[in-house]
Write an enzyme that holds these catalytic residues in place. Structure first.
Site, PDB file in Angstrom:
ATOM      1  N   HIS A 173       2.172 -11.246  21.971  1.00  0.00           N
ATOM      2  CA  HIS A 173       2.156 -11.006  23.421  1.00  0.00           C
ATOM      3  C   HIS A 173       0.741 -10.588  23.832  1.00  0.00           C
ATOM      4  O   HIS A 173       0.171 -11.126  24.784  1.00  0.00           O
ATOM      5  CB  HIS A 173       3.178  -9.910  23.776  1.00  0.00           C
ATOM      6  CG  HIS A 173       3.118  -9.439  25.205  1.00  0.00           C
ATOM      7  ND1 HIS A 173       4.101  -9.744  26.127  1.00  0.00           N
ATOM      8  CD2 HIS A 173       2.197  -8.690  25.875  1.00  0.00           C
ATOM      9  CE1 HIS A 173       3.776  -9.206  27.297  1.00  0.00           C
ATOM     10  NE2 HIS A 173       2.618  -8.548  27.166  1.00  0.00           N
ATOM     11  N   GLU A 174       0.188  -9.632  23.100  1.00  0.00           N
ATOM     12  CA  GLU A 174      -1.130  -9.107  23.476  1.00  0.00           C
ATOM     13  C   GLU A 174      -2.235 -10.146  23.269  1.00  0.00           C
ATOM     14  O   GLU A 174      -3.110 -10.309  24.115  1.00  0.00           O
ATOM     15  CB  GLU A 174      -1.428  -7.828  22.704  1.00  0.00           C
ATOM     16  CG  GLU A 174      -0.563  -6.650  23.147  1.00  0.00           C
ATOM     17  CD  GLU A 174      -0.621  -6.405  24.648  1.00  0.00           C
ATOM     18  OE1 GLU A 174      -1.667  -6.639  25.262  1.00  0.00           O
ATOM     19  OE2 GLU A 174       0.408  -5.993  25.220  1.00  0.00           O
TER      20      GLU A 174
ATOM     21  N   HIS B 124      -2.448 -12.523  26.032  1.00  0.00           N
ATOM     22  CA  HIS B 124      -3.222 -12.057  27.202  1.00  0.00           C
ATOM     23  C   HIS B 124      -4.686 -12.486  27.056  1.00  0.00           C
ATOM     24  O   HIS B 124      -5.358 -12.791  28.045  1.00  0.00           O
ATOM     25  CB  HIS B 124      -3.143 -10.537  27.331  1.00  0.00           C
ATOM     26  CG  HIS B 124      -1.889 -10.040  27.999  1.00  0.00           C
ATOM     27  ND1 HIS B 124      -1.429 -10.559  29.183  1.00  0.00           N
ATOM     28  CD2 HIS B 124      -1.007  -9.056  27.652  1.00  0.00           C
ATOM     29  CE1 HIS B 124      -0.312  -9.926  29.545  1.00  0.00           C
ATOM     30  NE2 HIS B 124      -0.033  -9.008  28.627  1.00  0.00           N
TER      31      HIS B 124
ATOM     32  N   GLU C  17       2.127 -11.841  32.565  1.00  0.00           N
ATOM     33  CA  GLU C  17       3.069 -11.146  31.678  1.00  0.00           C
ATOM     34  C   GLU C  17       4.065 -12.117  31.043  1.00  0.00           C
ATOM     35  O   GLU C  17       4.385 -12.036  29.858  1.00  0.00           O
ATOM     36  CB  GLU C  17       3.836 -10.082  32.464  1.00  0.00           C
ATOM     37  CG  GLU C  17       3.157  -8.739  32.495  1.00  0.00           C
ATOM     38  CD  GLU C  17       2.828  -8.248  31.093  1.00  0.00           C
ATOM     39  OE1 GLU C  17       3.728  -8.266  30.231  1.00  0.00           O
ATOM     40  OE2 GLU C  17       1.685  -7.865  30.852  1.00  0.00           O
TER      41      GLU C  17
ATOM     42  N   HIS D  97       5.528  -6.273  35.252  1.00  0.00           N
ATOM     43  CA  HIS D  97       6.446  -6.249  34.110  1.00  0.00           C
ATOM     44  C   HIS D  97       7.904  -6.363  34.540  1.00  0.00           C
ATOM     45  O   HIS D  97       8.802  -6.377  33.699  1.00  0.00           O
ATOM     46  CB  HIS D  97       6.278  -4.968  33.288  1.00  0.00           C
ATOM     47  CG  HIS D  97       4.971  -4.866  32.555  1.00  0.00           C
ATOM     48  ND1 HIS D  97       3.867  -4.272  33.110  1.00  0.00           N
ATOM     49  CD2 HIS D  97       4.603  -5.288  31.327  1.00  0.00           C
ATOM     50  CE1 HIS D  97       2.858  -4.317  32.245  1.00  0.00           C
ATOM     51  NE2 HIS D  97       3.268  -4.940  31.157  1.00  0.00           N
TER      52      HIS D  97
HETATM   53 ZN   LIG Z   1       1.559  -7.719  28.669  1.00  0.00          ZN
END
Ligand SMILES: [Zn+2]
Lengths: 106, 363
Positions: free
Chosen positions: B177-178, B181, B201, B285
Site C-alpha cells: 500500500h505504502e 503511494h 488511497e 481514507h
Molecule cells: Zn495510504
C-alpha cells in the site's frame, strides 16, 4: 490546565484524541507538563497551511492548550514537527492519567 | 504494450549523497538536502519532453539508460524522527538476513512488491526505472504507522494500540500500500485531497491487496480482500483496517466508533479539506471505500486472478491516464476505456468494469 491532541491520518486514517487535565495529575506531572508546554513555544509553532494536499498517510496534529481562561491551538503536520512540540506530544500521549478516544474521521 | 510513465531521475548530487546529508549533516545541510531531493522530482517532470521524444523514436528510457533492477537498502532509524533519516545501514541488496525482524521483513516486503510490479506489469521499481527502495525501520517510539515519505519508506514498531507490535513490516499489503503511494507520486500524482485523494488511497489498497493475493496465489474468489488483516491493536475490535469486499465492516471500538467507509456514492462523506486532522484531507481514507468496492466487483465478476485483467486495467489507468485532480467519474471512465483498449471494446472485461462502477453509483 488542559491539553488535548487530535491526531489524524496514518495508513489507518483514524482519529485519536488524547486529553489531559492538570486537575487529575500528580503535582510532579503538572510541573513537567507546564515546562514542556513552555518549551514547545506554541505561538511560534509552524502553522499547517490550510487546505492541504500533503503527503499520504502521514499524521496530522491539532494541539490545544487551555490555561487560565485562554486557549491556544496549533495544527502541524508530522513532517514539520519541531523537536519540543514532538516532545510535548509524546509526553501527553504517554501520561497514565490521559483520556484517549479512537474513532473514524468526520 | 509500451509505457512512458517514467522519467529519468538525474540531478547534480546523487540521491545517495543527498540522503546521507539529509541524515547526518548539520540542520542547515539537512534542510538543503531535503529541498534538493524534492526539487529533483520537479526536474523529472521537465524531462517528460525527453521521454516523449524517445517515444516517437519507439525507444524507452530503458534503451538509453538500462535500469539496475531491484536495489533494496534497509536502515535502522533508532527511534528517531524525520531529521534522523535514514539512520544506520543494516542490510543492502543481496546481503544475508540481518537478524532484526523489522529489517528483514521490510527487505522482504519491498522485494515482494518489486517482484509483483516487475513480473505482472513490467515496471522497474517505484519510478519505473530502478529507483533504489530505501526503508527505515524503528522510526519513532511506539509509532503506529508506516509511510512512503516521498523518497523512502518509514516503519514504526507499533504501540499495540492501533497496530500490534512489530506488525507493520509483517503485513505485505501494508508495505505494498505504502510503496504504491510512491508509484502514484511518480505517475498520476493524485492530489491528496477529497476525491483525487480517495483515489490515491484506493489505488494503494487495490495494489496492496493484489500484492498479497499474488504472493499467496489466490484467485479473486479465494482472496479475503482485507487490508491489514490480523494486525489490529487493543483499541480496535475486528478483522482488519479496511475491506474492499464489504467497506464499512472491518472494525469497531468498545466506545461505539466503527469503520465508516461507504461502498456507494449515496453514502459519500463530503468532509472538508480544511487542515483539521479529524477531516482526513476531505475523507480520503473513508471515500476510498467506493472505488475500492468497484475494483472488487469488477475483479470478482471477471474472475480468475485479479491482477491479470482487472489489475492491469487499473494499473494502466493509474500510470498512463489519470491527472493530479482526477475525480471518481474520470477514473471510472478511464478504466472503462482502458478495458476496451486492452481486452476489446464491448468485451466481457469492459462490460464488467462499467457495471462495477454503476453498482457503486459512480457511472
Ligand atoms: Zn495510504
Amino acid at each position: 490546565m488542559k491539553v488535548s491532541i487530535v491526531r489524524g491520518g496514518g495508513i489507518a486514517g483514524l482519529v485519536t484524541t488524547t486529553t489531559v487535565d492538570s486537575a487529575s495529575l500528580a503535582s510532579q506531572e503538572v510541573a513537567e507538563l507546564r515546562s514542556r508546554v513552555e518549551r514547545a513555544g506554541l505561538s511560534d509553532a509552524p502553522e499547517r497551511s490550510g487546505a492541504s494536499g500533503g503527503q499520504p498517510d502521514r499524521f496530522d496534529y491539532e494541539l490545544t492548550v487551555e490555561d487560565g481562561g485562554q486557549a491556544h491551538t496549533v495544527r502541524v503536520c508530522e513532517s514539520d514537527l519541531p523537536g519540543p512540540l514532538r516532545a510535548l506530544i509524546s509526553y501527553v500521549t504517554s501520561l497514565p492519567g490521559r483520556q484517549e478516544r479512537v474513532g473514524p474521521p468526520g | 504494450m509500451t509505457t512512458f510513465d517514467s522519467m529519468p531521475a538525474c540531478c547534480i548530487a546523487p540521491p545517495d549523497l543527498l540522503e546521507a546529508v539529509a541524515g547526518q549533516g548539520t540542520p542547515e545541510e539537512r534542510e538543503a538536502a531535503l529541498r534538493t531531493l524534492t526539487a529533483s522530482e520537479t526536474s523529472r517532470a521537465q524531462r517528460a519532453s525527453v521521454t516523449g521524444a524517445l517515444s516517437r523514436l519507439t525507444l524507452t528510457i530503458a534503451d538509453v539508460a538500462p535500469a539496475p533492477g531491484m536495489v533494496r537498502t534497509v536502515y535502522d532509524a533508532e527511534n528517531g524522527g524525520d531529521f534522523d533519516l535514514p539512520g544506520k545501514k543494516r542490510r543492502g541488496e543481496g546481503d544475508p538476513p540481518f537478524g532484526d525482524a523489522a529489517v528483514d521483513e521490510a527487505y522482504d516486503g519491498a522485494g515482494a512488491t518489486y517482484d509483483f510490479y516487475r513480473t505482472v506489469f513490467g515496471r522497474d521499481s517505484i519510478d519505473g526505472r530502478g529507483l533504489e527502495i530505501v526503508s527505515s525501520v524503528h522510526y519513532g517510539n511506539d509509532y503506529d504507522n508506516a509511510a512512503w515519505i516521498g523518497f523512502q519508506m518509514i516503519y514504526g514498531d507499533g504501540s499495540g494500540q492501533i497496530f500490534t507490535k512489530g506488525s507493520l513490516t509483517k503485513a505485505v499489503d501494508i508495505v505494498a500500500h505504502e510503496l504504491t503511494h510512491g508509484i502514484t507520486q511518480f505517475t498520476a500524482h493524485l492530489v491528496y485531497s477529497k476525491q483525487s485523494g480517495a483515489l490515491n488511497e484506493s489505488f494503494s489498497d487495490v495494489f496492496g491487496s493484489l500484492v498479497k493475493q499474488y504472493g499467496l496465489g489466490q484467485s479473486a474468489e479465494q482472496a479475503d480482500w482485507l487490508i491489514g488483516e490480523g494486525i489490529l491493536g487493543s483499541a480496535l475490535r475486528g478483522t482488519a483496517l479496511r475491506s474492499l469486499k464489504a467497506p464499512g465492516t472491518a472494525w469497531s471500538t468498545p466506545t461505539g466508533g466503527r469503520d465508516r467507509q461507504p461502498a456507494h456514492m449515496r453514502d459519500y462523506l463530503d468532509l472538508p479539506d480544511d487542515g483539521n486532522p479529524s477531516n482526513d484531507h476531505g475523507g480520503v481514507h473513508l471515500n476510498s471505500g467506493i472505488p475500492n468496492h468497484a475494483f472488487y466487483l469488477a475483479a470478482t465478476a471477471i474472475g480468475g486472478n485479479a491482477w491479470e485483467r482487472a489489475g492491469r486495467i487499473w494499473y494502466v489507468t493509474l500510470t498512463e491516464r489519470l491527472r493530479p485532480r482526477s475525480d471518481f467519474r474520470q477514473a471510472a471512465e478511464a478504466t472503462v476505456r482502458v478495458a476496451g483498449e486492452l481486452f476489446g471494446v464491448d468485451g466481457d472485461e469492459q462490460r464488467k468494469v462499467r457495471a462495477a462502477w454503476q453498482q457503486v453509483g459512480v457511472l
